[in-house]
Design a protein around this motif. Structure first.
Motif, PDB file in Angstrom:
ATOM      1  N   UNK A   1       0.823  -1.207   0.000  1.00  0.00           N
ATOM      2  CA  UNK A   1       0.000   0.000   0.000  1.00  0.00           C
ATOM      3  C   UNK A   1       0.858   1.258   0.000  1.00  0.00           C
ATOM      4  N   UNK A   2       1.783   1.372   0.972  1.00  0.00           N
ATOM      5  CA  UNK A   2       2.558   2.612   1.107  1.00  0.00           C
ATOM      6  C   UNK A   2       4.035   2.460   0.759  1.00  0.00           C
ATOM      7  N   UNK A   3       4.508   1.228   0.564  1.00  0.00           N
ATOM      8  CA  UNK A   3       5.897   1.001   0.186  1.00  0.00           C
ATOM      9  C   UNK A   3       6.888   0.999   1.330  1.00  0.00           C
ATOM     10  N   UNK A   4       6.435   1.247   2.545  1.00  0.00           N
ATOM     11  CA  UNK A   4       7.323   1.240   3.713  1.00  0.00           C
ATOM     12  C   UNK A   4       7.603  -0.205   4.142  1.00  0.00           C
ATOM     13  N   UNK A   5       8.589  -0.416   5.034  1.00  0.00           N
ATOM     14  CA  UNK A   5       8.912  -1.782   5.465  1.00  0.00           C
ATOM     15  C   UNK A   5       7.744  -2.451   6.197  1.00  0.00           C
ATOM     16  N   UNK A   6       7.538  -3.713   5.865  1.00  0.00           N
ATOM     17  CA  UNK A   6       6.551  -4.543   6.562  1.00  0.00           C
ATOM     18  C   UNK A   6       7.220  -5.277   7.701  1.00  0.00           C
ATOM     19  N   UNK A   7       6.426  -5.704   8.671  1.00  0.00           N
ATOM     20  CA  UNK A   7       6.889  -6.577   9.750  1.00  0.00           C
ATOM     21  C   UNK A   7       6.100  -7.877   9.643  1.00  0.00           C
ATOM     22  N   UNK A   8       6.797  -8.999   9.789  1.00  0.00           N
ATOM     23  CA  UNK A   8       6.156 -10.306   9.847  1.00  0.00           C
ATOM     24  C   UNK A   8       6.008 -10.690  11.312  1.00  0.00           C
ATOM     25  N   UNK A   9       4.786 -11.020  11.710  1.00  0.00           N
ATOM     26  CA  UNK A   9       4.496 -11.352  13.103  1.00  0.00           C
ATOM     27  C   UNK A   9       3.962 -12.779  13.163  1.00  0.00           C
ATOM     28  N   UNK A  10       4.448 -13.538  14.136  1.00  0.00           N
ATOM     29  CA  UNK A  10       3.975 -14.900  14.346  1.00  0.00           C
ATOM     30  C   UNK A  10       3.056 -14.918  15.565  1.00  0.00           C
ATOM     31  N   UNK A  11       1.835 -15.419  15.370  1.00  0.00           N
ATOM     32  CA  UNK A  11       0.885 -15.586  16.457  1.00  0.00           C
ATOM     33  C   UNK A  11       0.788 -17.067  16.765  1.00  0.00           C
ATOM     34  N   UNK A  12       0.808 -17.419  18.031  1.00  0.00           N
ATOM     35  CA  UNK A  12       0.793 -18.811  18.467  1.00  0.00           C
ATOM     36  C   UNK A  12      -0.556 -19.127  19.099  1.00  0.00           C
ATOM     37  N   UNK A  13      -1.126 -20.257  18.690  1.00  0.00           N
ATOM     38  CA  UNK A  13      -2.393 -20.712  19.254  1.00  0.00           C
ATOM     39  C   UNK A  13      -2.275 -22.188  19.584  1.00  0.00           C
ATOM     40  N   UNK A  14      -2.940 -22.608  20.631  1.00  0.00           N
ATOM     41  CA  UNK A  14      -2.968 -24.023  20.980  1.00  0.00           C
ATOM     42  C   UNK A  14      -3.811 -24.237  22.206  1.00  0.00           C
ATOM     43  N   UNK A  15      -4.793 -25.106  22.079  1.00  0.00           N
ATOM     44  CA  UNK A  15      -5.704 -25.360  23.192  1.00  0.00           C
ATOM     45  C   UNK A  15      -4.966 -25.934  24.391  1.00  0.00           C
ATOM     46  N   UNK A  16      -3.900 -26.685  24.124  1.00  0.00           N
ATOM     47  CA  UNK A  16      -3.183 -27.317  25.234  1.00  0.00           C
ATOM     48  C   UNK A  16      -1.854 -26.634  25.534  1.00  0.00           C
ATOM     49  N   UNK A  17      -1.691 -25.404  25.082  1.00  0.00           N
ATOM     50  CA  UNK A  17      -0.424 -24.708  25.319  1.00  0.00           C
ATOM     51  C   UNK A  17      -0.245 -24.463  26.813  1.00  0.00           C
ATOM     52  N   UNK A  18       0.807 -25.040  27.390  1.00  0.00           N
ATOM     53  CA  UNK A  18       1.027 -24.892  28.830  1.00  0.00           C
ATOM     54  C   UNK A  18       1.717 -23.575  29.157  1.00  0.00           C
ATOM     55  N   UNK A  19       1.796 -23.272  30.439  1.00  0.00           N
ATOM     56  CA  UNK A  19       2.615 -22.144  30.870  1.00  0.00           C
ATOM     57  C   UNK A  19       4.045 -22.432  30.444  1.00  0.00           C
ATOM     58  N   UNK A  20       4.791 -21.392  30.125  1.00  0.00           N
ATOM     59  CA  UNK A  20       6.162 -21.581  29.662  1.00  0.00           C
ATOM     60  C   UNK A  20       6.987 -20.368  30.014  1.00  0.00           C
ATOM     61  N   UNK A  21       8.273 -20.580  30.134  1.00  0.00           N
ATOM     62  CA  UNK A  21       9.201 -19.478  30.326  1.00  0.00           C
ATOM     63  C   UNK A  21       9.732 -19.103  28.954  1.00  0.00           C
TER      64      UNK A  21
ATOM     65  N   UNK B   1      11.801 -16.108  26.910  1.00  0.00           N
ATOM     66  CA  UNK B   1      12.688 -14.945  27.030  1.00  0.00           C
ATOM     67  C   UNK B   1      12.836 -14.526  28.493  1.00  0.00           C
ATOM     68  N   UNK B   2      12.956 -15.528  29.370  1.00  0.00           N
ATOM     69  CA  UNK B   2      13.153 -15.262  30.787  1.00  0.00           C
ATOM     70  C   UNK B   2      11.914 -14.837  31.546  1.00  0.00           C
ATOM     71  N   UNK B   3      10.762 -14.884  30.906  1.00  0.00           N
ATOM     72  CA  UNK B   3       9.517 -14.436  31.528  1.00  0.00           C
ATOM     73  C   UNK B   3       8.507 -15.579  31.523  1.00  0.00           C
ATOM     74  N   UNK B   4       7.850 -15.806  32.662  1.00  0.00           N
ATOM     75  CA  UNK B   4       6.824 -16.841  32.736  1.00  0.00           C
ATOM     76  C   UNK B   4       5.571 -16.349  32.024  1.00  0.00           C
ATOM     77  N   UNK B   5       5.129 -17.111  31.026  1.00  0.00           N
ATOM     78  CA  UNK B   5       3.913 -16.801  30.288  1.00  0.00           C
ATOM     79  C   UNK B   5       2.891 -17.851  30.686  1.00  0.00           C
ATOM     80  N   UNK B   6       1.833 -17.415  31.373  1.00  0.00           N
ATOM     81  CA  UNK B   6       0.837 -18.357  31.889  1.00  0.00           C
ATOM     82  C   UNK B   6       0.095 -19.098  30.799  1.00  0.00           C
ATOM     83  N   UNK B   7      -0.342 -18.384  29.769  1.00  0.00           N
ATOM     84  CA  UNK B   7      -1.063 -19.020  28.670  1.00  0.00           C
ATOM     85  C   UNK B   7      -0.573 -18.408  27.365  1.00  0.00           C
ATOM     86  N   UNK B   8       0.376 -19.060  26.702  1.00  0.00           N
ATOM     87  CA  UNK B   8       0.946 -18.466  25.493  1.00  0.00           C
ATOM     88  C   UNK B   8       0.006 -18.492  24.286  1.00  0.00           C
ATOM     89  N   UNK B   9      -1.102 -19.203  24.381  1.00  0.00           N
ATOM     90  CA  UNK B   9      -2.019 -19.254  23.246  1.00  0.00           C
ATOM     91  C   UNK B   9      -2.617 -17.874  22.992  1.00  0.00           C
TER      92      UNK B   9
END
Length: 142
Positions: A61-81, A83-91
């Motif tokens: 559309x505008x010719x500027x740089x795009x960013x690619x983003x990854x979104x994670x989903x999962x019904x059974x995704x457990x809590x995980x550490x 980047x050094x941070x506890x993520x309760x539900x990464x989904x």
């Protein structure tokens, strides 16, 4: 965007490249408005800024740089550490490839029969707010 042969590995890839081209053709023909495709909300733009990787493709559309983003989903995704941070539900969260790798390692360390996580690759232009779901796949331990 997709890096084959690394951890995680991706399977069941579904590309939306044809749909992307269709949307851009319709926009160019005046069949849809720019506001209909440049509608990324603040959360998506912030995710692109903090977790996205610069795309080799400029914004269609505008010719500027795009960013690619990854979104994670999962019904059974457990809590995980991640980047050094506890993520309760990464989904439903945006992650870098390194963060996804750490998450997959933790999921499969807990169970060799863990269900794969669904990964959605979205391109986002932080400037004009263009966004498009480019592909989906399942992330498994490579």
């Amino acid at each position: 965007m997709l890096r084959w042969g690394t951890v995680p590995a991706y399977r069941n890839l579904l590309s939306h490249a044809l749909q992307r081209r269709r949307v851009l053709r319709r926009l160019k023909a005046g069949l849809i408005e720019r506001e209909d495709v440049c509608d990324a909300d603040g959360i998506l733009v912030a995710a692109a800024e903090f977790h996205g990787e610069e795309s080799p493709t400029p914004c269609p559309i505008c010719g500027k740089p795009l960013k690619d983003v990854m979104w994670v989903y999962g019904a059974s995704a457990p809590s995980a550490t991640v980047a050094g941070e506890l993520v309760e539900n990464p989904s439903g969260t945006a992650r870098s490839e390194a963060e996804l790798e750490a998450l997959i390692d933790q999921v499969f360390q807990r169970s060799s029969k863990a269900e794969p996580l669904s990964v959605h690759w979205v391109e986002v232009c932080p400037r004009c707010r263009w966004n498009f779901l480019n592909a989906t796949a399942e992330a498994v331990r490579g």
